[in-house]
Design a protein around this motif. Structure first.
Motif, short mmCIF file in Angstrom:
data_model
loop_
_atom_site.label_atom_id
_atom_site.label_comp_id
_atom_site.label_asym_id
_atom_site.label_seq_id
_atom_site.Cartn_x
_atom_site.Cartn_y
_atom_site.Cartn_z
N ASP A 115 0.85 -1.19 0.00
CA ASP A 115 0.00 0.00 0.00
C ASP A 115 0.89 1.24 0.00
O ASP A 115 2.11 1.14 0.05
N ASN A 116 0.27 2.39 -0.04
CA ASN A 116 1.03 3.65 -0.11
C ASN A 116 1.04 4.40 1.21
O ASN A 116 1.05 5.62 1.24
N GLY A 117 1.03 3.68 2.32
CA GLY A 117 1.08 4.35 3.61
C GLY A 117 -0.31 4.65 4.14
O GLY A 117 -1.32 4.21 3.59
N PRO A 118 -0.40 5.41 5.23
CA PRO A 118 -1.70 5.67 5.85
C PRO A 118 -2.61 6.45 4.90
O PRO A 118 -2.22 7.51 4.40
N PRO A 119 -3.80 5.95 4.63
CA PRO A 119 -4.71 6.67 3.73
C PRO A 119 -5.13 8.00 4.34
O PRO A 119 -5.41 8.07 5.54
N PRO A 120 -5.17 9.06 3.57
CA PRO A 120 -5.64 10.34 4.10
C PRO A 120 -7.11 10.28 4.46
O PRO A 120 -7.90 9.61 3.78
N ALA A 121 -7.47 10.94 5.54
CA ALA A 121 -8.86 10.94 5.98
C ALA A 121 -9.73 11.73 5.02
O ALA A 121 -9.32 12.76 4.48
N ARG A 122 -10.94 11.23 4.79
CA ARG A 122 -11.93 11.94 3.99
C ARG A 122 -13.17 12.14 4.87
O ARG A 122 -13.72 11.17 5.40
N TYR A 123 -13.59 13.38 5.00
CA TYR A 123 -14.75 13.70 5.82
C TYR A 123 -15.86 14.27 4.94
O TYR A 123 -15.60 14.89 3.91
N GLY A 124 -17.08 14.06 5.36
CA GLY A 124 -18.20 14.63 4.63
C GLY A 124 -19.37 13.68 4.60
O GLY A 124 -19.24 12.49 4.89
N PRO A 125 -20.54 14.18 4.25
CA PRO A 125 -21.75 13.35 4.26
C PRO A 125 -21.76 12.34 3.12
O PRO A 125 -21.12 12.53 2.09
N ASN A 126 -22.48 11.26 3.35
CA ASN A 126 -22.69 10.24 2.33
C ASN A 126 -24.19 10.06 2.12
O ASN A 126 -24.95 10.06 3.10
N PRO A 127 -24.64 9.88 0.90
CA PRO A 127 -26.08 9.75 0.66
C PRO A 127 -26.70 8.50 1.27
O PRO A 127 -27.92 8.43 1.42
N VAL A 128 -25.88 7.50 1.62
CA VAL A 128 -26.43 6.26 2.18
C VAL A 128 -26.64 6.35 3.68
O VAL A 128 -27.26 5.48 4.28
N TRP A 129 -26.08 7.38 4.33
CA TRP A 129 -26.24 7.49 5.78
C TRP A 129 -27.68 7.83 6.13
O TRP A 129 -28.34 8.61 5.43
N PRO A 130 -28.17 7.28 7.23
CA PRO A 130 -29.52 7.65 7.67
C PRO A 130 -29.55 9.09 8.19
O PRO A 130 -28.50 9.65 8.52
N PRO A 131 -30.71 9.70 8.27
CA PRO A 131 -30.81 11.07 8.79
C PRO A 131 -30.19 11.17 10.19
O PRO A 131 -30.36 10.28 11.02
N GLY A 132 -29.46 12.24 10.42
CA GLY A 132 -28.83 12.45 11.72
C GLY A 132 -27.35 12.18 11.73
O GLY A 132 -26.64 12.62 12.63
N LEU A 133 -26.85 11.45 10.73
CA LEU A 133 -25.41 11.19 10.67
C LEU A 133 -24.73 12.28 9.84
O LEU A 133 -25.32 12.81 8.91
#
Length: 346
Positions: free
Chosen positions: A328-346
């Motif tokens: 692998d190429n080392g620790p993957p960088p974090a990605r933050y943000g909403p996802n359309p599959v998350w239930p309301p409130g997440l």
């Protein structure tokens, strides 16, 4: 002393000679070979995958990191962690000591150190053995609070559980016997190939154009036994898991396979981990820690811990200990943000 008559001695000698001669000719009865038993729960072919329609998403995205310790677990005083006990590099139970060890185990201990800073992490984690097929259910029914088990974050799974940010990039490849003629998944059309029930690996095998025959078993070591007994021709799953199985049987051999062509025709490697992988994987497997969806504060806290491990070099140290040859190429960088599959409130 009684003397055996000469005629009887001659007859006895002829009988012995006849029996020995018969044995020498190979005519002695040989029992038929007994087939090696298959592991309990083995299915060939594996049950068809039942997929649900879910929106497309970036499975690597998670909730923004937050250093606040989740009150629920601070007051509970421990966390119940769902882990495998058969993945040597990631999560396994040392047969000599009974202690859990591996990359994922070290991750859990780092989380416990941050969550309970004044206590020994060995006293604040209660390990619960789960199979790959049980992970989501054990979270939902409250048996465990967290799963660190070489688990791939997917859009479909994200409708049932919450995931941390990606902590390890891997991909699916193939392990064969050392005397095997196979050089990749492309050579295994119509051949039995083993993977654990409930994994993305089974689905990828089902989707392969070569049409290998997926064989599912409860545990990864069941796959290794079936490979050794020549009941399957290969094991196929994430590279990091196969490294652990190869540790258990060094006579096995990892083979390389080009990746699947993406819908846009792109076959390059940089769509998952970059050129270092040398196109040896045919799937994209972002590993993430899983939680109950309502434990939002816990997800954010663990994302904070993961970022700290990326920044302070501890992730790299753990990688050198457990996965030094993993491409692998080392620790993957974090990605933050909403996802359309998350239930309301997440």
């Amino acid at each position: 002393m009684r003397t055996i008559p000469a005629r009887r001695r001659i007859a006895t000698g002829l009988l012995v000679a006849t029996l020995l001669g018969t044995a020498g000719c190979g005519n002695v009865y040989q029992p038929p070979p007994v087939a090696s038993p298959r592991p309990v729960g083995a299915q060939q072919p594996a049950s068809p995958r039942v997929s649900r329609e879910v929106p497309e998403c970036d499975a690597r995205r998670s909730l923004a990191a937050d250093p606040a310790r989740p009150r629920k677990f601070v007051e509970q005083g421990y966390i119940r962690a769902g882990v495998d006990q058969t993945m040597t590099r990631m999560t396994h139970r040392d047969p000599a000591t009974g202690e859990f060890k591996g990359f994922d185990i070290d991750l859990l201990r780092e989380i416990a150190k941050e969550l309970f800073p004044d206590r020994d992490p060995r006293d604040t984690i209660r390990f619960v053995v789960v199979t790959s097929a049980e992970r989501q259910e054990r979270l939902r029914d409250g048996t465990v609070d967290i799963v660190a088990d070489s688990m791939t974050a997917t859009c479909e799974r994200a409708t049932e559980v919450a995931f941390s940010t990606d902590y390890l990039d891997s991909g699916q490849t193939v392990l064969v016997r050392g005397d095997s003629p196979y050089h990749g998944i492309g050579d295994l059309g119509g051949k039995p190939v083993c993977a654990a029930t409930g994994t993305t690996s089974i689905g990828h095998l089902t989707d392969r154009p070569e049409k290998p025959v997926p064989v599912s078993v409860p545990n990864w070591t069941d796959c290794l036994v079936m490979l050794q007994q020549r009941q399957v021709e290969a094991i196929s799953t994430d590279h990091n898991v196969l490294l652990g199985l190869q540790d258990l049987d060094p006579s096995t051999r990892l083979v390389t396979t080009p990746p699947l062509t993406r819908p846009n025709g792109d076959t390059s490697c940089d769509w998952h981990v970059g050129p270092k992988s040398a196109c040896t994987w045919f799937s994209d497997e972002p590993h993430a820690i899983a939680f109950r969806q309502e434990d939002i504060a816990f997800v954010k806290f663990v994302n904070h811990v993961l970022q700290k491990l990326r920044d302070n070099g501890r992730w790299a140290e753990m990688h050198r200990t457990w996965l030094p040859e993993h491409p692998d190429n080392g620790p993957p960088p974090a990605r933050y943000g909403p996802n359309p599959v998350w239930p309301p409130g997440l």
